[in-house]
Design a protein around this motif. Structure first.
Motif, PDB file in Angstrom:
ATOM      1  N   PHE A   1       0.821  -1.207   0.000  1.00 38.19           N
ATOM      2  CA  PHE A   1       0.000   0.000   0.000  1.00 38.19           C
ATOM      3  C   PHE A   1       0.859   1.262   0.000  1.00 38.19           C
ATOM      4  CE2 PHE A   1      -3.571  -2.336   2.473  1.00 38.19           C
ATOM      5  CZ  PHE A   1      -4.118  -2.806   1.291  1.00 38.19           C
ATOM      6  N   GLY A   2       2.090   1.129   0.488  1.00 39.68           N
ATOM      7  CA  GLY A   2       2.952   2.294   0.624  1.00 39.68           C
ATOM      8  C   GLY A   2       3.194   2.721   2.052  1.00 39.68           C
ATOM      9  N   ILE A   3       2.826   1.873   3.014  1.00 41.79           N
ATOM     10  CA  ILE A   3       3.114   2.156   4.418  1.00 41.79           C
ATOM     11  C   ILE A   3       4.631   2.228   4.595  1.00 41.79           C
ATOM     12  CG2 ILE A   3       2.986   1.220   6.762  1.00 41.79           C
ATOM     13  CD1 ILE A   3       0.339   2.381   5.697  1.00 41.79           C
ATOM     14  N   THR A   4       5.103   3.238   5.315  1.00 41.94           N
ATOM     15  CA  THR A   4       6.551   3.461   5.428  1.00 41.94           C
ATOM     16  C   THR A   4       7.170   2.883   6.694  1.00 41.94           C
ATOM     17  OG1 THR A   4       6.162   5.636   6.447  1.00 41.94           O
ATOM     18  CG2 THR A   4       6.418   5.557   4.044  1.00 41.94           C
ATOM     19  N   SER A   5       6.344   2.589   7.698  1.00 41.68           N
ATOM     20  CA  SER A   5       6.888   1.987   8.919  1.00 41.68           C
ATOM     21  C   SER A   5       5.856   1.055   9.533  1.00 41.68           C
ATOM     22  CB  SER A   5       7.299   3.063   9.944  1.00 41.68           C
ATOM     23  OG  SER A   5       6.168   3.757  10.434  1.00 41.68           O
TER      24      SER A   5
END
Length: 568
Positions: free
Chosen positions: A509-513
């Protein structure tokens, strides 16, 4: 590694809701029966009633002190739950109700039993998170009654060999005390994937399945094979199948134990892998894992079980311990998330028909801004001398105006402001909220509950609060897209971040952490290291095309290859 379909002809396969991944095979045990009191045949003489009330108060204090001592040696969610349960053990509400009964001649044990039953009825009617506390109430009742009777404290008897614990439900205080070397698996017929039992089991690294249909008919002393990833329990499995499945999981666990970071996919796309902590002890314990920092520092512990608000200096000393564990890396502090099932004695909470939808999180500041101001001042004091300021996020943000006000208070003090996305309204207005703050973090436990209009503790609704619900994941994807559009970090700090398969989808999804209980970090990291960013994106797209959680899991597994990458 998932369970094989090849079972004994006489095997019984039960299904429930996956809570903590892992495959184990062992003999079953069940909790020790609780002390039950008989209907009193005598009335306490009037001259003895004051001393009878004193005896009750002393028993309650003994129970509370034992729980406080266990909270002091526990970490993370276990410590929080034990501290909250200790506070409930000496709560004036039930004690005063019991004392009124004693004043009429009712013996202390019966008075305690009756008072707790009255409160249990009230909590059940309130629903939501308050209903969750009924298990805690009954646990405290049983402990107090046992103390009054001079009986051993109830709980889980220590087995003499690794065993799988089966129960209708477990009080969080019991779950928090489990030894993962001896309780190697856990299954309950009630509860949900975000219940306290599941959260603590995840912290302890115990494979767990909840809301298992037919579990109450499985006795102690039989062999079972439990798969926490698929939610399946096989009673009387083929011994070779069971041994092979458990061995496969141990091999996967060994690979995870060898992973040392940093968090990245096989093609080098970086994903911060962080730890959820509760206090200095849990932060120091996280340092022994590959967690790169702290993604969620829950600050409720120093506020619970307090008659008065802790001073700025008291708070700062607690926060400093966690900050010192990661002196030069990212630390995300969540401001006070009280209210609902975690009321503050000093905050004058109003009586609410539905506390889960009431004054909690940032909404407390709307009633008393001084509590938030003093907490932010304490964080500044605790962070004195650090090269980088802490990241600070507010829980239960629902509007852009709330985010703007909180961000202003943080920036005034040189802190990095953020917001928790737990309310569907905040997910839908993520761009507006991100206009005011520097980052957001998704609390998937509450987001699932509020999105699906389902109490996360209800066994009848456990499937609705599954973090794999496509409606929930669509909201997560929407927030991630807003973060990309504004070039701001978007993390996940709910229990979804501890699921290795779901972690890959979140990355897509593009979650960064991703921030999870410290024991889960290595498994998530080792899994991400076997897949590419494109794999994750394709899995994410496949999940969003489904309409139920089982189909979502299956779609992700088909893309990522369960046998190669997930759980062995």
């Amino acid at each position: 590694m998932s369970l094989s379909l090849q079972e004994n002809a006489g095997s019984v396969v039960l299904t429930g809701i996956p809570a903590v991944a892992g495959v184990v095979a062992a003999v079953t045990i069940r909790p020790v029966p609780r002390v039950r009191i008989a209907t009193p045949s005598t009335v306490i003489p009037e001259s003895d009633r004051a001393s009878e009330a004193d005896t009750l108060r002393r028993a309650a204090e003994v129970v509370a002190q034992r729980l406080r001592e266990r909270a002091a040696t526990a970490t993370g969610a276990a410590s929080e739950v034990l501290a909250a349960t200790a506070a409930m053990a000496v709560d004036r509400g039930w004690l005063e109700s019991a004392e009124r009964l004693i004043a009429t001649g009712t013996p202390a044990a019966t008075a305690a039993d009756t008072a707790f039953d009255e409160f249990a009825v009230v909590f059940t009617r309130l629903g939501g998170m308050m209903a969750e506390r009924v298990t805690d109430l009954r646990d405290i009742r049983d402990r107090v009654v046992a103390e009054l009777a001079g009986a051993p404290e109830p709980g889980i008897a220590l087995p003499d060999r690794p065993s799988i614990l089966l129960a209708t439900d477990l009080a969080p205080a019991d779950t928090a005390g489990l030894d993962p070397n001896l309780i190697v698996g856990l299954a309950t017929s009630l509860g949900g994937p975000t219940s306290h039992t599941a959260i603590i089991a995840r912290q302890l690294g115990i494979p767990c399945v909840v809301a298992v249909t037919g579990l109450d008919d499985v006795p102690a002393g039989v062999d079972v094979l439990l798969d926490g990833a698929s939610g399946r329990i096989v009673v009387d499995p083929d011994p070779e199948v069971a041994a092979g499945a458990a061995a496969g999981h141990r091999a996967a666990a060994a690979r995870a134990a060898a992973w040392s970071g940093p968090g990245a996919t096989a093609d080098g796309h970086r994903v911060e892998l962080l730890a959820n902590v509760q206090d200095g002890a849990s932060a120091r314990a996280a340092r022994h894992t590959p967690a790169a920092g702290i993604g969620l520092f829950r600050t409720e512990l120093c506020f619970l079980d307090r008659e008065s608000e802790p001073s700025i200096d008291e708070q700062a000393a607690i926060y400093r311990e966690a900050l010192d564990a990661y002196p030069s890396t990212k630390v995300v502090i969540r401001t006070l998330d009280a209210g609902s099932d975690k009321p503050l004695r000093f905050a004058a909470h109003p009586e609410e028909a539905n506390p889960a939808l009431g004054v909690r999180g940032i909404r407390i500041a709307a009633r008393d801004s001084g509590i938030l101001d003093r907490q932010l001042d304490a964080i500044v004091s605790a962070a004195s001398g650090r090269d980088t300021p802490p990241w600070v996020m507010a829980p239960m943000i629902s509007t852009a105006a709330e985010a703007k006000s909180f961000a202003a208070a943080c920036r005034l003090r040189g802190l990095i402001p953020g917001a928790m996305i737990e309310v569907p309204a905040a997910a839908l207005l993520a761009e507006s909220i991100l206009d005011h703050v520097d980052f957001v973090s998704l609390g998937t436990n509450d987001l699932a509950q509020y999105t699906m209009a389902a109490d996360r503790m209800s066994p009848d609704l456990a499937a609705l609060t599954d973090p794999w619900q496509p409606a929930v994941l669509h909201l997560v994807a929407r927030v991630a897209a807003a973060g990309r559009a504004l070039d701001k970090p978007v993390g996940v700090c709910g229990e979804a971040a501890a699921d290795p398969l779901l972690a890959c989808v979140l990355t897509g999804f593009g979650i960064t952490s991703l921030s999870a209980a410290a024991p889960a970090v290595a498994t998530v990291g080792a899994t991400l290291a076997t897949v590419t960013r494109d794999d994750c994106r394709r899995a994410a797209a496949a999940v969003l095309s489904t309409s139920d959680p089982d189909a979502a899991r299956t779609a992700a597994l088909e893309v990522l290859g369960a046998q190669r990458h997930i759980n062995g």
